[in-house]
Write a protein that holds these residues in place. Structure first.
Motif, PDB file in Angstrom:
ATOM      1  N   SER A   1       0.846  -1.190   0.000  1.00  0.00           N
ATOM      2  CA  SER A   1       0.000   0.000   0.000  1.00  0.00           C
ATOM      3  C   SER A   1       0.882   1.241   0.000  1.00  0.00           C
ATOM      4  O   SER A   1       1.986   1.230   0.564  1.00  0.00           O
ATOM      5  CB  SER A   1      -0.911   0.024   1.227  1.00  0.00           C
ATOM      6  N   PRO A   2       0.429   2.347  -0.608  1.00  0.00           N
ATOM      7  CA  PRO A   2       1.209   3.584  -0.555  1.00  0.00           C
ATOM      8  C   PRO A   2       1.388   4.095   0.871  1.00  0.00           C
ATOM      9  O   PRO A   2       2.414   4.703   1.187  1.00  0.00           O
ATOM     10  CB  PRO A   2       0.409   4.556  -1.421  1.00  0.00           C
ATOM     11  N   GLU A   3       0.415   3.814   1.747  1.00  0.00           N
ATOM     12  CA  GLU A   3       0.534   4.250   3.138  1.00  0.00           C
ATOM     13  C   GLU A   3       1.695   3.542   3.837  1.00  0.00           C
ATOM     14  O   GLU A   3       2.455   4.168   4.589  1.00  0.00           O
ATOM     15  CB  GLU A   3      -0.773   3.983   3.891  1.00  0.00           C
ATOM     16  N   ALA A   4       1.843   2.240   3.570  1.00  0.00           N
ATOM     17  CA  ALA A   4       2.947   1.488   4.185  1.00  0.00           C
ATOM     18  C   ALA A   4       4.293   1.974   3.665  1.00  0.00           C
ATOM     19  O   ALA A   4       5.256   2.111   4.425  1.00  0.00           O
ATOM     20  CB  ALA A   4       2.779  -0.008   3.909  1.00  0.00           C
ATOM     21  N   VAL A   5       4.358   2.251   2.374  1.00  0.00           N
ATOM     22  CA  VAL A   5       5.607   2.722   1.787  1.00  0.00           C
ATOM     23  C   VAL A   5       5.953   4.115   2.300  1.00  0.00           C
ATOM     24  O   VAL A   5       7.118   4.411   2.610  1.00  0.00           O
ATOM     25  CB  VAL A   5       5.508   2.693   0.247  1.00  0.00           C
ATOM     26  N   SER A   6       4.952   4.975   2.424  1.00  0.00           N
ATOM     27  CA  SER A   6       5.196   6.304   2.987  1.00  0.00           C
ATOM     28  C   SER A   6       5.712   6.204   4.415  1.00  0.00           C
ATOM     29  O   SER A   6       6.627   6.941   4.819  1.00  0.00           O
ATOM     30  CB  SER A   6       3.909   7.133   2.948  1.00  0.00           C
ATOM     31  N   PHE A   7       5.148   5.274   5.185  1.00  0.00           N
ATOM     32  CA  PHE A   7       5.608   5.046   6.562  1.00  0.00           C
ATOM     33  C   PHE A   7       7.069   4.609   6.575  1.00  0.00           C
ATOM     34  O   PHE A   7       7.875   5.126   7.359  1.00  0.00           O
ATOM     35  CB  PHE A   7       4.728   3.990   7.234  1.00  0.00           C
ATOM     36  N   LEU A   8       7.423   3.676   5.703  1.00  0.00           N
ATOM     37  CA  LEU A   8       8.807   3.191   5.658  1.00  0.00           C
ATOM     38  C   LEU A   8       9.775   4.299   5.265  1.00  0.00           C
ATOM     39  O   LEU A   8      10.870   4.404   5.821  1.00  0.00           O
ATOM     40  CB  LEU A   8       8.920   2.021   4.689  1.00  0.00           C
TER      41      LEU A   8
END
Length: 238
Positions: free
Chosen positions: A155-162
């Motif tokens: 998900s883009p949210e997970a990638v943004s978090f990373l």
């Protein structure tokens, strides 16, 4: 590093290797295979043709980022690191377009600790069990059919978090793309590759990787100016 402690994470390249529906696939033929005329010796040599993005391969930042590093310029330090395997099989079983979420990352870290600096995060969807059956693996086996692709991704949210909270070297996954199959604008690719990080797609044998403790090595072909490259990905196991 003994042979017993090395795990191959690469699908062999051959005529059934899975590529994007708009790509022609992998082709290999022998230019010579047999005895040399007039001599008592054997000789073999072949030729191959393949698009950059198919089979087990690396996406270079240039793939989705103008001015991003090409395949030959991705630092090798970004292609190796401690493996952190995030299991999303349960959701993927009921949703072919499941996306690894921030909640999945948080659940993993509660059990195994924070992702270490330089980690390679591996999304484990279980999709490797479908290889090399294209319809099951991609959701379609029709030429140029990109409307019916279905497989898990990030998900883009997970990638943004990373990108914001962790210092991860690379992403990897056992499907055809970092973005789920239903994606049309590839936000994960744009975020991750746009940040100058590589991704590895179509990993094999992820089920044999432990959640922590292994070290992954993703060694791409050094293609000058390449937007990606076939890669030999393997892991040393604890």
């Amino acid at each position: 590093m003994s042979a017993q402690r090395v795990l191959d994470l690469t699908h062999s390249f051959e005529e059934r290797t899975i590529y994007w529906p708009t790509e022609t696939g992998f082709h290999y033929w022998y230019e010579h295979h047999g005895p040399v005329a007039g001599e008592e010796r054997f000789y073999a040599a072949g030729t191959f043709y393949a698009p950059e993005h198919g089979g087990t391969h690396m996406d270079a930042p240039l793939h989705f980022s103008e001015g991003g590093a090409s395949a030959d310029r991705v630092p090798l330090e970004q292609c190796m690191g401690p493996a952190c395997v995030i299991d999303l099989r349960r959701r993927a079983e009921s949703d072919a377009d499941a996306a690894l979420s921030v909640a999945d990352l948080e659940r993993h870290e509660r059990q195994w600790g924070l992702l270490p600096d330089g980690a390679i995060v591996v999304a484990y969807s279980g999709w490797g069990r479908f290889w090399p059956e294209k319809k099951q693996y991609l959701g379609t086996d029709r030429w140029a059919d990109v409307e019916n692709l279905h497989f898990p991704g990030y998900s883009p949210e997970a990638v943004s978090f990373l990108l914001r909270e962790r210092k991860v070297a690379a992403l990897a996954i056992d499907t055809a793309s970092l973005d789920p199959g239903g994606s049309r604008d590839f936000p994960v690719h744009r975020l991750w590759l746009g940040a100058g990080r590589p991704g590895f797609e179509n990993l094999a044998n992820v089920e044999a990787l432990p959640p922590r403790g292994a070290t992954i090595y993703g060694i791409p072909m050094k293609i000058a100016g390449g937007t990606g490259a076939p890669a030999r990905v393997f892991a040393s196991l604890p």
